[in-house]
Design a protein around this motif. Structure first.
Motif, PDB file in Angstrom:
ATOM      1  N   GLY A 209       0.815  -1.216   0.000  1.00 12.75           N
ATOM      2  CA  GLY A 209       0.000   0.000   0.000  1.00 12.75           C
ATOM      3  C   GLY A 209       0.851   1.270   0.000  1.00 12.75           C
ATOM      4  N   PRO A 210       1.728   1.448   0.984  1.00 14.47           N
ATOM      5  CA  PRO A 210       2.581   2.644   1.006  1.00 14.47           C
ATOM      6  C   PRO A 210       3.528   2.706  -0.196  1.00 14.47           C
ATOM      7  CG  PRO A 210       2.527   1.603   3.173  1.00 14.47           C
ATOM      8  CD  PRO A 210       1.851   0.673   2.228  1.00 14.47           C
ATOM      9  N   ILE A 211       4.028   1.537  -0.655  1.00 16.99           N
ATOM     10  CA  ILE A 211       4.919   1.529  -1.833  1.00 16.99           C
ATOM     11  C   ILE A 211       4.157   2.055  -3.034  1.00 16.99           C
ATOM     12  CG2 ILE A 211       6.140   0.053  -3.462  1.00 16.99           C
ATOM     13  CD1 ILE A 211       6.982  -1.709  -1.119  1.00 16.99           C
ATOM     14  N   SER A 212       2.928   1.576  -3.193  1.00 18.90           N
ATOM     15  CA  SER A 212       2.102   2.008  -4.331  1.00 18.90           C
ATOM     16  C   SER A 212       1.850   3.509  -4.258  1.00 18.90           C
ATOM     17  CB  SER A 212       0.791   1.222  -4.302  1.00 18.90           C
ATOM     18  OG  SER A 212      -0.086   1.707  -5.266  1.00 18.90           O
ATOM     19  N   SER A 213       1.569   4.003  -3.058  1.00 16.66           N
ATOM     20  CA  SER A 213       1.327   5.450  -2.897  1.00 16.66           C
ATOM     21  C   SER A 213       2.573   6.253  -3.230  1.00 16.66           C
ATOM     22  CB  SER A 213       0.911   5.754  -1.458  1.00 16.66           C
ATOM     23  OG  SER A 213      -0.428   5.410  -1.249  1.00 16.66           O
ATOM     24  N   SER A 214       3.746   5.720  -2.889  1.00 14.42           N
ATOM     25  CA  SER A 214       4.989   6.468  -3.091  1.00 14.42           C
ATOM     26  C   SER A 214       5.385   6.522  -4.569  1.00 14.42           C
ATOM     27  CB  SER A 214       6.122   5.811  -2.288  1.00 14.42           C
ATOM     28  OG  SER A 214       6.469   4.555  -2.853  1.00 14.42           O
ATOM     29  N   ARG A 215       4.748   5.705  -5.402  1.00 10.29           N
ATOM     30  CA  ARG A 215       5.085   5.678  -6.832  1.00 10.29           C
ATOM     31  C   ARG A 215       4.224   6.656  -7.624  1.00 10.29           C
ATOM     32  NH1 ARG A 215       9.757   3.882  -7.262  1.00 10.29           N
ATOM     33  NH2 ARG A 215       9.400   3.328  -9.453  1.00 10.29           N
ATOM     34  N   GLU A 216       3.694   7.676  -6.934  1.00 12.93           N
ATOM     35  CA  GLU A 216       2.852   8.698  -7.581  1.00 12.93           C
ATOM     36  C   GLU A 216       3.607   9.335  -8.755  1.00 12.93           C
ATOM     37  OE1 GLU A 216      -0.367   9.329  -6.358  1.00 12.93           O
ATOM     38  OE2 GLU A 216      -0.605  10.397  -8.261  1.00 12.93           O
ATOM     39  N   GLY A 217       2.952   9.288  -9.918  1.00 12.57           N
ATOM     40  CA  GLY A 217       3.565   9.893 -11.103  1.00 12.57           C
ATOM     41  C   GLY A 217       4.448   8.931 -11.883  1.00 12.57           C
ATOM     42  N   LYS A 218       4.745   7.780 -11.303  1.00 12.84           N
ATOM     43  CA  LYS A 218       5.594   6.810 -12.012  1.00 12.84           C
ATOM     44  C   LYS A 218       4.722   5.863 -12.827  1.00 12.84           C
ATOM     45  CE  LYS A 218       9.655   7.796  -9.965  1.00 12.84           C
ATOM     46  NZ  LYS A 218       9.299   8.794  -9.008  1.00 12.84           N
ATOM     47  N   LEU A 219       5.309   5.314 -13.898  1.00  8.29           N
ATOM     48  CA  LEU A 219       4.548   4.440 -14.784  1.00  8.29           C
ATOM     49  C   LEU A 219       4.165   3.109 -14.116  1.00  8.29           C
ATOM     50  CD1 LEU A 219       6.448   4.960 -18.169  1.00  8.29           C
ATOM     51  CD2 LEU A 219       4.119   5.704 -17.616  1.00  8.29           C
ATOM     52  N   ASP A 220       5.003   2.690 -13.159  1.00  7.19           N
ATOM     53  CA  ASP A 220       4.734   1.375 -12.542  1.00  7.19           C
ATOM     54  C   ASP A 220       3.765   1.464 -11.357  1.00  7.19           C
ATOM     55  OD1 ASP A 220       7.918   1.146 -10.693  1.00  7.19           O
ATOM     56  OD2 ASP A 220       6.305   2.620 -10.685  1.00  7.19           O
ATOM     57  N   GLN A 221       3.264   2.687 -11.077  1.00  2.00           N
ATOM     58  CA  GLN A 221       2.351   2.799  -9.938  1.00  2.00           C
ATOM     59  C   GLN A 221       1.087   1.974 -10.171  1.00  2.00           C
ATOM     60  OE1 GLN A 221       0.176   6.455  -9.098  1.00  2.00           O
ATOM     61  NE2 GLN A 221       0.410   6.144  -6.908  1.00  2.00           N
ATOM     62  N   ARG A 222       0.639   1.943 -11.418  1.00  2.00           N
ATOM     63  CA  ARG A 222      -0.564   1.177 -11.741  1.00  2.00           C
ATOM     64  C   ARG A 222      -0.364  -0.313 -11.453  1.00  2.00           C
ATOM     65  NH1 ARG A 222      -4.521   2.014 -16.682  1.00  2.00           N
ATOM     66  NH2 ARG A 222      -5.789   0.131 -16.443  1.00  2.00           N
ATOM     67  N   ASP A 223       0.845  -0.820 -11.763  1.00  2.00           N
ATOM     68  CA  ASP A 223       1.126  -2.244 -11.518  1.00  2.00           C
ATOM     69  C   ASP A 223       1.102  -2.549 -10.020  1.00  2.00           C
ATOM     70  OD1 ASP A 223       3.595  -2.266 -14.176  1.00  2.00           O
ATOM     71  OD2 ASP A 223       1.415  -2.636 -14.220  1.00  2.00           O
ATOM     72  N   PHE A 224       1.763  -1.666  -9.255  1.00  2.00           N
ATOM     73  CA  PHE A 224       1.768  -1.863  -7.802  1.00  2.00           C
ATOM     74  C   PHE A 224       0.343  -1.771  -7.252  1.00  2.00           C
ATOM     75  CE2 PHE A 224       6.008  -2.402  -6.365  1.00  2.00           C
ATOM     76  CZ  PHE A 224       6.842  -1.737  -7.245  1.00  2.00           C
ATOM     77  N   ALA A 225      -0.414  -0.823  -7.740  1.00  2.00           N
ATOM     78  CA  ALA A 225      -1.784  -0.647  -7.257  1.00  2.00           C
ATOM     79  C   ALA A 225      -2.646  -1.854  -7.626  1.00  2.00           C
ATOM     80  CB  ALA A 225      -2.395   0.631  -7.843  1.00  2.00           C
ATOM     81  N   GLY A 226      -2.428  -2.363  -8.829  1.00  2.00           N
ATOM     82  CA  GLY A 226      -3.177  -3.540  -9.272  1.00  2.00           C
ATOM     83  C   GLY A 226      -2.876  -4.766  -8.416  1.00  2.00           C
ATOM     84  N   ALA A 227      -1.599  -4.942  -8.118  1.00  2.00           N
ATOM     85  CA  ALA A 227      -1.204  -6.070  -7.253  1.00  2.00           C
ATOM     86  C   ALA A 227      -1.795  -5.895  -5.858  1.00  2.00           C
ATOM     87  CB  ALA A 227       0.324  -6.151  -7.169  1.00  2.00           C
ATOM     88  N   HIS A 228      -1.739  -4.652  -5.369  1.00  2.00           N
ATOM     89  CA  HIS A 228      -2.291  -4.338  -4.047  1.00  2.00           C
ATOM     90  C   HIS A 228      -3.778  -4.678  -4.003  1.00  2.00           C
ATOM     91  CE1 HIS A 228      -2.627  -2.117  -0.247  1.00  2.00           C
ATOM     92  NE2 HIS A 228      -3.628  -1.432  -0.747  1.00  2.00           N
ATOM     93  N   LEU A 229      -4.505  -4.324  -5.059  1.00  6.82           N
ATOM     94  CA  LEU A 229      -5.944  -4.598  -5.122  1.00  6.82           C
ATOM     95  C   LEU A 229      -6.210  -6.100  -5.179  1.00  6.82           C
ATOM     96  CD1 LEU A 229      -8.766  -3.227  -5.407  1.00  6.82           C
ATOM     97  CD2 LEU A 229      -8.465  -3.398  -7.885  1.00  6.82           C
ATOM     98  N   GLY A 230      -5.453  -6.790  -6.020  1.00  2.00           N
ATOM     99  CA  GLY A 230      -5.640  -8.240  -6.149  1.00  2.00           C
ATOM    100  C   GLY A 230      -5.382  -8.973  -4.843  1.00  2.00           C
ATOM    101  N   ILE A 231      -4.325  -8.571  -4.160  1.00  2.08           N
ATOM    102  CA  ILE A 231      -4.014  -9.223  -2.884  1.00  2.08           C
ATOM    103  C   ILE A 231      -5.101  -8.931  -1.850  1.00  2.08           C
ATOM    104  CG2 ILE A 231      -2.376  -9.228  -0.951  1.00  2.08           C
ATOM    105  CD1 ILE A 231      -0.151  -8.828  -3.041  1.00  2.08           C
TER     106      ILE A 231
END
Lengths: 249, 194
Positions: A209-231
């Motif tokens: 969760g915090p890792i995904s939030s910290s990737r604001e503006g980065k292209l891989d934020q969506r991937d982290f957010a998607g994994a976070h949601l799936g988990i």
């Protein structure tokens, strides 16, 4: 021998001739004892129908309405085919052990009642967290308005669901076990395995969760957010399977 | 003379006490023993979400049948031996019935007209007077029991009846804050052998 039976002995002895004092007294004692033995089973049958537990708590005298209609007590049932030797020391040890187990049982019941209450609460909180998290994901990456209005509520509920889930787990593990349970592949084991998987999902998401939030503006934020949601959905599915096991079987 | 009287006193008292002692099997009675492992006692419990059954195969007991057909049966089962295939549920059951304090379920039954039949197999259906001691409480019931004589040395008794958990002072266990029903069904399948 009570005073009534002693009276019977005396009456029988006095009616005999003095010339047979010794022998007659012996016969009188034997007859009196036989009378006691014949009287005792009938007295036992007519006495209370309930056996007293070790702690002396009186048992109910009337059966519940759903029980078959009881018949009148009878001396016919005064027999015993098991030759149990009574050992007062063993009985005392049993009572002390039972008292100690009772205390553990009461503690276990209270702990597991709280475990169920916290479990239901954490399940409900996780459901709300998931809804908010899904809305948050689609707000940012699913063609939404990118308002960020679900972010803070999602954080709040994720902390609440994690805290109550942790409390639930601690209560479940800390509950005393007065009666040992053999290791079996049963619903209890399935429940523990599923909650173990849910725990792993919670831990992963607390990190992601915090890792995904910290990737604001980065292209891989969506991937982290998607994994976070799936988990997150994985945690919910594992929790669902874990409590459904007790309902289904 | 005094020594003789003392001996007679002691002998007479001993004989009288043996008469007054708990009744063992009646004289001349046919005695049968429960085949542990082949006999079972099962309880049936209903919860709103599912039904539970637990079976014990550690049934022990004896039966005595007099020549005039009067039968006496006594059966005992350890509470901890009941298995519902769910260790958590079995542990909860032991907690509810205080297995450490009341370790056994004991059943006594009597009936008349139970002399072994002339031909086999043969089934005798009778209502027995049954006393069940469970959780420190004793209650009496009239229970129809079917006794099937497979041969002169083997009889199988089957019975189903219901008791009240609250009547036996058992605190009804609960799951997800819903208590089980008060009614507890009991099914006995007892194999007696000579």
């Amino acid at each position: 021998m009570n005073w009534q039976d002693q009276g019977r002995v005396d009456i029988v002895a006095r009616t005999m001739s003095p010339r047979f004092t010794h022998l007659s007294r012996a016969v009188a004692v034997g007859l009196a004892l036989a009378l006691v033995g014949a009287h005792a089973p009938a007295a036992r049958a007519q006495s209370a129908e309930t056996a007293q537990p070790a702690d002396g708590t009186p048992a109910p005298s009337a059966p519940a309405p759903s029980a078959p209609a009881p018949s009148a007590p009878s001396g016919d049932l005064d027999f015993n085919f098991f030759e149990d030797k009574k050992d007062p020391n063993a009985e005392l040890a049993t009572k002390l052990k039972a008292d100690a187990l009772d205390r553990q049982v009461r503690a276990r019941r209270k702990t597991l009642t709280a475990h169920q209450a916290f479990g239901i609460t954490s399940y409900a909180l996780l459901a709300v967290t998931l809804v908010l998290g899904t809305l948050n994901y689609y707000d940012k990456f699913g063609g939404g308005d990118y308002t960020g209005r679900y972010n803070a509520p999602h954080w709040a509920f994720s902390i609440g669901s994690s805290a109550t889930f942790l409390t639930t787990g601690v209560l479940g593990l800390a509950a005393p076990q007065p009666y040992k349970k053999p290791l079996k592949a049963d619903t209890a084991m399935f429940h523990k395995v599923m909650m173990g998987i849910a725990t792993a999902c919670f831990v992963a998401n607390i990190i992601l969760g915090p890792i995904s939030s910290s990737r604001e503006g980065k292209l891989d934020q969506r991937d982290f957010a998607g994994a976070h949601l799936g988990i997150g959905y994985g945690a919910f599915a594992a929790m669902t399977a874990g409590w459904m096991a007790f309902v289904v079987k | 003379m005094r020594r003789f009287a003392a001996v007679v006193t002691a002998t007479t008292a001993t004989l009288a006490l043996s008469v007054a002692a708990h009744a063992q099997a009646p004289a001349g009675a046919t005695q049968l023993t429960i085949a542990t492992g082949e006999s079972t006692l099962t309880y049936h419990l209903i919860h709103k979400m599912h039904k539970v059954s637990g079976t014990s195969k550690k049934v022990e007991g004896r039966a005595a049948i007099t020549p005039d057909g009067k039968a006496q049966v006594m059966v005992r089962v350890p509470v901890e031996s009941f298995d519902s295939d769910n260790s958590n549920r079995d542990a909860h059951m032991k907690e509810s019935v205080e297995a450490a304090r009341y370790p056994t379920v004991e059943l006594k039954a009597v009936a008349d007209g139970m002399a072994p039949p002339a031909t086999f197999p043969s089934t005798v259906k009778k209502t027995w007077k049954v006393q069940l001691v469970f959780h420190g409480v004793k209650q009496l019931f009239d229970v129809p029991i079917d006794v099937t004589w497979k041969d002169a040395n083997t009889a199988v008794a089957k019975a189903d009846f219901h008791i009240s958990l609250e009547g036996y002072k058992v605190e009804r266990p609960s799951l997800l804050f819903v208590k089980v029903e008060d009614d507890l069904g009991l099914s006995a399948n007892l194999v007696f052998k000579r």
